[in-house]
Scaffold this motif. Structure first.
Motif, PDB file in Angstrom:
ATOM      1  N   SER A 152       4.573 -28.080  -4.461  1.00 28.88           N
ATOM      2  CA  SER A 152       4.409 -29.717  -4.099  1.00 28.88           C
ATOM      3  C   SER A 152       4.986 -30.303  -5.578  1.00 28.88           C
ATOM      4  N   THR A 153       5.730 -31.390  -5.720  1.00 25.52           N
ATOM      5  CA  THR A 153       6.339 -32.022  -6.797  1.00 25.52           C
ATOM      6  C   THR A 153       5.110 -32.505  -7.723  1.00 25.52           C
ATOM      7  N   ASP A 154       4.024 -32.860  -7.218  1.00 26.38           N
ATOM      8  CA  ASP A 154       2.746 -33.048  -7.945  1.00 26.38           C
ATOM      9  C   ASP A 154       2.213 -31.916  -8.684  1.00 26.38           C
ATOM     10  N   VAL A 155       2.214 -30.788  -7.934  1.00 21.31           N
ATOM     11  CA  VAL A 155       1.709 -29.591  -8.599  1.00 21.31           C
ATOM     12  C   VAL A 155       2.619 -28.985  -9.528  1.00 21.31           C
ATOM     13  N   ARG A 156       4.080 -28.999  -9.297  1.00 19.99           N
ATOM     14  CA  ARG A 156       4.786 -28.475 -10.290  1.00 19.99           C
ATOM     15  C   ARG A 156       4.830 -29.257 -11.595  1.00 19.99           C
ATOM     16  N   VAL A 173      -3.166 -18.273 -17.661  1.00 25.49           N
ATOM     17  CA  VAL A 173      -4.321 -18.212 -16.950  1.00 25.49           C
ATOM     18  C   VAL A 173      -4.939 -19.713 -17.833  1.00 25.49           C
ATOM     19  N   ASP A 174      -4.609 -19.979 -19.169  1.00 27.69           N
ATOM     20  CA  ASP A 174      -5.122 -21.050 -19.697  1.00 27.69           C
ATOM     21  C   ASP A 174      -4.172 -22.358 -19.040  1.00 27.69           C
ATOM     22  N   VAL A 175      -2.826 -22.284 -18.708  1.00 29.29           N
ATOM     23  CA  VAL A 175      -2.242 -23.064 -17.921  1.00 29.29           C
ATOM     24  C   VAL A 175      -2.821 -23.342 -16.894  1.00 29.29           C
ATOM     25  N   ALA A 176      -3.184 -22.340 -15.848  1.00 33.76           N
ATOM     26  CA  ALA A 176      -3.657 -22.691 -14.680  1.00 33.76           C
ATOM     27  C   ALA A 176      -4.942 -23.568 -14.715  1.00 33.76           C
ATOM     28  N   ARG A 177      -5.786 -23.083 -15.539  1.00 37.08           N
ATOM     29  CA  ARG A 177      -7.149 -23.797 -15.753  1.00 37.08           C
ATOM     30  C   ARG A 177      -6.949 -25.127 -16.209  1.00 37.08           C
ATOM     31  N   LEU A 178      -5.955 -25.596 -17.020  1.00 36.93           N
ATOM     32  CA  LEU A 178      -5.594 -26.963 -17.591  1.00 36.93           C
ATOM     33  C   LEU A 178      -5.050 -27.601 -16.329  1.00 36.93           C
ATOM     34  N   ALA A 179      -4.258 -27.032 -15.623  1.00 35.70           N
ATOM     35  CA  ALA A 179      -3.648 -27.763 -14.444  1.00 35.70           C
ATOM     36  C   ALA A 179      -4.293 -27.718 -13.245  1.00 35.70           C
ATOM     37  N   GLY A 180      -5.443 -26.955 -13.150  1.00 33.28           N
ATOM     38  CA  GLY A 180      -6.427 -26.956 -11.865  1.00 33.28           C
ATOM     39  C   GLY A 180      -5.726 -26.363 -10.817  1.00 33.28           C
ATOM     40  N   THR A 190       0.020 -19.848  -8.544  1.00 29.82           N
ATOM     41  CA  THR A 190       0.759 -21.069  -8.572  1.00 29.82           C
ATOM     42  C   THR A 190       1.446 -21.425  -9.531  1.00 29.82           C
ATOM     43  N   VAL A 191       1.010 -21.081 -11.026  1.00 29.11           N
ATOM     44  CA  VAL A 191       1.423 -21.159 -12.261  1.00 29.11           C
ATOM     45  C   VAL A 191       2.747 -20.384 -12.206  1.00 29.11           C
ATOM     46  N   SER A 192       2.681 -18.982 -11.904  1.00 32.12           N
ATOM     47  CA  SER A 192       3.737 -18.160 -11.822  1.00 32.12           C
ATOM     48  C   SER A 192       4.943 -18.548 -10.866  1.00 32.12           C
ATOM     49  N   ARG A 193       4.698 -19.278  -9.972  1.00 33.84           N
ATOM     50  CA  ARG A 193       5.596 -19.879  -8.869  1.00 33.84           C
ATOM     51  C   ARG A 193       6.385 -20.886  -9.262  1.00 33.84           C
TER      52      ARG A 193
END
Length: 370
Positions: A41-45, A17-24, A29-32
């Protein structure tokens, strides 16, 4: 921000959840991204991976195992030996597994072990491994012709034992083709035939190399000399060299590994048979010192790292895609490394000269050290 701490300053281990918050992005999506799933998408990854790196986030493999039914571990059965070939192959497997995100569990077997291969496989299955690598280079006399039954994908490095599994993959075979290349090299230099210093016949590799040598001579219509068997050691090669040195017709030898080839050369040299002027020698493996002995050894290089890399890639694919077709194999690679221990045969000696050479071979005159 200190690595390994969330933005709130807590010293607790970062969570997804911390990774998700920092990445927006969402936690899903973090799990995927971390499970390397498609349609991201490349940018999200990139953002997710950078956030995970900044926070020092590590995936909880135990939790993933509970969710997926997999332990994210691969078991390896290997013979407990310091011999160059098996040890190099195990090191290659260890290097590759680290990059797959799987843990590695190794069980060593020993020659004469009553449990043998079947016991080692059973031990790994009890630990819940997702796949098994069998790098067992010798016959398992205890199991005989009994088929091993395994319920996870299996990768066999070398000659396969009788095994049934959802998927059985092979890699690292083709020793017979490599032996053919070594033998043909000597025939192409002009040698009438090639003697063979074989490894112990309980080893699959020794049999394959002997078969490749024999088939090549037969295909070319050449005489097939009697095989001399060693035990992979330089000492056994030296003993074989003492035996072969008295054969005045001997001009070429293919040894089943480099250590035996080095011992063979030492014995031939002591007996007054020069290498390669009188006898050409080819080894097998390309051990690190092969290019630095006297003379530098012509040998067949085994691609241990590439075999491990391709084999593990195919095994992980079979684990993670149980209903998909197996990834294709690229087939064996033959890499003959030609150095100074091979040359065209010298002009055939007269019978009197051969008798003189044979007589000298019984002496103990010192020769150069390898």
């Amino acid at each position: 921000m200190e690595r390994g701490k969330a933005r709130g300053g807590s010293s607790a281990a970062p969570r997804s959840v911390d990774v998700a918050r920092l990445a927006g992005v969402s936690q899903k999506t973090v799990s995927r991204v971390l499970n390397d799933e498609p349609y991201v998408s490349t940018d999200v990854r990139r953002r997710v991976l950078e956030a995970a790196e900044e926070l020092g986030y590590r995936r909880n493999n135990a939790a993933r195992a509970l969710a997926s039914g997999r332990t994210r571990s691969i078991g390896v059965v290997t013979l407990g030996t310091a011999l160059y070939g098996p040890a190099s192959l195990l090191m290659g497997v260890e290097r590759v597994v680290r990059d797959t995100g799987y843990a590695l569990r190794v069980v060593n077997t020993m020659e004469g072990d009553p449990a043998g291969l079947a016991g080692a496989v059973s031990s790994l299955l009890d630990q819940g491994v997702d796949g098994i690598v069998i790098s067992e280079p010798i016959d398992d006399e205890q199991s005989g012709d009994e088929t091993l039954r395994v319920d996870v994908p299996v990768l066999v490095l070398g000659a396969p034992p009788p095994v049934t599994a959802p998927t059985v993959l092979t890699a690292g075979d083709g020793a017979d083709l490599m032996a053919r290349a070594a033998t043909e090299h000597l025939l192409e230099l002009g040698h009438a035939t090639v003697h063979h210093l074989a490894g112990p016949q309980r080893w699959y590799a020794a049999r394959d190399r002997q078969e490749g040598w024999r088939a090549t001579l037969t295909d070319h219509g050449r005489d097939v000399p009697q095989v001399v068997e060693g035990d992979w050691s330089a000492a056994s090669g030296y003993r074989a060299g003492r035996e072969l040195a008295g054969d005045g017709d001997l001009t070429a030898v293919f040894a089943a590994n480099d250590d035996m080839a080095i011992g063979l050369i030492r014995a031939l040299t002591e007996a007054g048979r020069r290498v390669p002027e009188d006898v050409s020698v080819v080894g097998f493996d390309d051990i690190p010192v092969a290019g630095y002995v006297t003379p530098p050894l012509t040998t067949v290089r085994q691609p241990f790292d590439s075999v491990a890399q391709e084999g593990l890639k195919r095994l992980v694919h079979a684990i993670e895609n149980p209903t998909a077709d197996a990834l294709p194999s690229s087939g064996p690679v033959v890499d003959l490394v030609v150095r100074a221990s091979t040359a065209p045969p010298a002009i055939r000696k007269t019978p009197a000269h051969r008798r003189s050479t044979a007589s000298r071979s019984q002496g103990d005159a010192p020769g150069p050290h390898l």
